[in-house]
Design a protein around this motif. Structure first.
Motif, short mmCIF file in Angstrom:
data_model
loop_
_atom_site.label_atom_id
_atom_site.label_comp_id
_atom_site.label_asym_id
_atom_site.label_seq_id
_atom_site.Cartn_x
_atom_site.Cartn_y
_atom_site.Cartn_z
N THR A 208 66.77 25.66 53.52
CA THR A 208 65.89 25.28 54.68
C THR A 208 64.56 24.65 54.15
OG1 THR A 208 65.12 27.53 54.75
CG2 THR A 208 66.75 27.16 56.10
N ASP A 209 64.41 24.83 52.87
CA ASP A 209 62.92 24.30 52.15
C ASP A 209 62.99 22.82 52.08
OD1 ASP A 209 60.23 24.63 51.00
OD2 ASP A 209 61.20 25.26 49.11
N GLU A 210 62.52 22.23 52.98
CA GLU A 210 62.56 20.70 53.26
C GLU A 210 61.60 19.96 52.31
OE1 GLU A 210 63.12 19.03 57.03
OE2 GLU A 210 63.55 20.87 57.99
N SER A 211 61.78 18.65 52.35
CA SER A 211 60.75 17.80 51.32
C SER A 211 59.46 18.16 51.91
CB SER A 211 61.23 16.43 51.38
OG SER A 211 60.98 16.08 52.47
N GLY A 212 58.41 18.35 51.08
CA GLY A 212 57.08 18.40 51.38
C GLY A 212 56.69 19.88 51.71
N GLN A 213 57.41 20.74 51.79
CA GLN A 213 57.41 22.27 51.81
C GLN A 213 56.95 23.06 50.42
OE1 GLN A 213 60.39 23.98 54.25
NE2 GLN A 213 59.48 23.15 56.08
N HIS A 214 58.23 22.50 49.67
CA HIS A 214 58.20 23.35 48.43
C HIS A 214 57.89 24.55 48.45
CE1 HIS A 214 59.27 19.23 47.00
NE2 HIS A 214 58.03 18.77 47.41
N LYS A 215 58.39 25.44 49.22
CA LYS A 215 57.96 26.75 49.31
C LYS A 215 58.61 27.43 47.99
CE LYS A 215 58.19 30.76 52.60
NZ LYS A 215 58.60 31.27 53.73
N TYR A 216 59.73 27.40 47.56
CA TYR A 216 60.31 28.12 46.44
C TYR A 216 60.58 27.16 45.32
CZ TYR A 216 61.37 31.29 50.11
OH TYR A 216 61.31 32.16 51.51
N LYS A 217 60.47 27.59 44.16
CA LYS A 217 60.30 26.69 43.14
C LYS A 217 61.78 26.49 42.51
CE LYS A 217 55.61 27.60 41.74
NZ LYS A 217 54.88 28.28 40.83
N GLY A 218 62.60 27.55 42.86
CA GLY A 218 63.95 27.87 42.42
C GLY A 218 64.80 29.27 42.70
N LEU A 219 65.99 29.44 42.22
CA LEU A 219 66.58 30.71 42.81
C LEU A 219 65.62 32.19 42.40
CD1 LEU A 219 70.38 31.26 42.05
CD2 LEU A 219 68.82 33.17 41.66
N ILE A 220 65.25 32.24 41.11
CA ILE A 220 64.50 33.33 40.90
C ILE A 220 63.09 33.55 41.73
CG2 ILE A 220 63.53 34.77 38.79
CD1 ILE A 220 66.54 34.48 38.81
N HIS A 221 62.58 32.53 41.66
CA HIS A 221 61.32 32.48 42.38
C HIS A 221 61.55 32.91 43.93
CE1 HIS A 221 57.77 30.50 44.49
NE2 HIS A 221 57.03 31.30 43.82
N CYS A 222 62.49 32.26 44.48
CA CYS A 222 62.99 32.49 45.98
C CYS A 222 63.29 34.05 46.14
CB CYS A 222 63.90 31.76 46.37
SG CYS A 222 64.58 32.03 48.04
N ALA A 223 64.11 34.47 45.22
CA ALA A 223 64.52 35.94 45.21
C ALA A 223 63.03 36.84 45.04
CB ALA A 223 65.41 36.26 44.13
N ARG A 224 62.40 36.42 44.24
CA ARG A 224 61.24 37.26 43.78
C ARG A 224 60.15 37.46 44.98
NH1 ARG A 224 59.82 35.28 38.91
NH2 ARG A 224 58.18 33.74 39.83
#
Length: 269
Positions: A208-224
């Motif tokens: 769901t992290d669309e272009s322009g949002q970049h809320k998460y940097k990757g799997l580990i960052h998203c989980a953390r």
């Protein structure tokens, strides 16, 4: 998907009520074309891939493809099947998630007010927009989480089914009965989704992290970040719904699988 990606819902029934209140019945069928296409295609590919991998492993280890596979053989074939499935299904998963989380019309660049049409007007249109705005990589967002989810859950899925079938089938019978297949398939689906849900949550949030949002940097960052903001329980959002769906669906899936196997065996023998 909405329960897994948004904090505004207090549970399954609250999500259902809010979806119906704001979008009526149509809200429950968003992304259905992507789901129907992916489920029908992926199911056939998955079971065919699993059977071929299993036969190849048996032939390599025991000298014949018809040898009885060990639990390790089943786990290896299941994991390989999960990896193949991810490569095929990720774009449709991205489209499904984007369609299901889209509620409001997308604001145009020229005006802060909602446009007359939503950003995504269908699954195929969604894929085209993602490819245009985010490139080819956008179609494979969440692929790492999907690999973790499907490789492990597919291994457990097929292993559980095999073990339960062997356990519930009376001695002297070569094939499991109808009821055994139903129960084994249902429980295999529930156990697989129980294992898969944490990575399913991460996958949905990444997609769901669309272009322009970049809320998460990757799997580990998203989980953390998800655990930091919402606690460990966030990793099990949607678990109940996944398991409720998994039991009847996989009962039917395995009954169909066994019926097709027996039909093809009669044709070839």
């Amino acid at each position: 998907v909405r329960i897994q990606t948004e904090r505004r819902y207090r549970g399954i029934w609250h999500c259902i009520q809010e979806t119906y209140r704001t979008e009526k019945v149509w809200g429950f069928y968003k992304g259905v074309s992507a789901s129907v296409f992916s489920v029908s295609l992926i199911s056939s590919v998955s079971f065919g891939t699993y059977r071929n991998f299993l036969r190849s492993i048996c032939k390599w280890r025991y000298g014949t493809a018809d040898a009885k596979p060990s639990k390790l053989d089943i786990v290896l074939a299941g994991s390989a099947t999960g990896a193949v499935r991810v490569m095929l299904m990720t774009p449709s998963e991205v489209a499904k998630v984007r369609m299901q989380t889209q509620r409001r019309p997308h604001p145009s660049a020229a005006s802060p007010h909602p446009a007359s049409k939503p950003k995504y007007q269908g699954s195929l249109h969604c894929l085209r927009v993602i490819a245009k705005e985010e490139g080819f990589g956008g179609l494979y967002k969440g692929c790492s989480a999907l690999l973790c989810r499907d490789c492990s859950s597919s291994a457990i899925y097929f292993l559980t089914y095999s073990v339960l079938c062997n356990w519930l089938t009376p001695e002297g019978k070569n094939k499991p009965g109808f009821l055994v297949v139903l129960l084994s398939g249902g429980f295999a689906g529930v156990l697989a989704w129980g294992l898969a849900t944490p990575m399913d949550v991460i996958k949905s949030r990444l997609q769901t992290d669309e272009s322009g949002q970049h809320k998460y940097k990757g799997l580990i960052h998203c989980a953390r970040e998800s655990v930091r903001q919402e606690g460990v329980k966030v990793l099990f959002k949607g678990l109940g719904l996944n398991c409720m769906r998994a039991f009847p669906v996989n009962m039917v899936v395995f009954v169909t699988y066994e019926a097709v196997l027996r039909f093809t065996n009669r044709l070839t023998n």
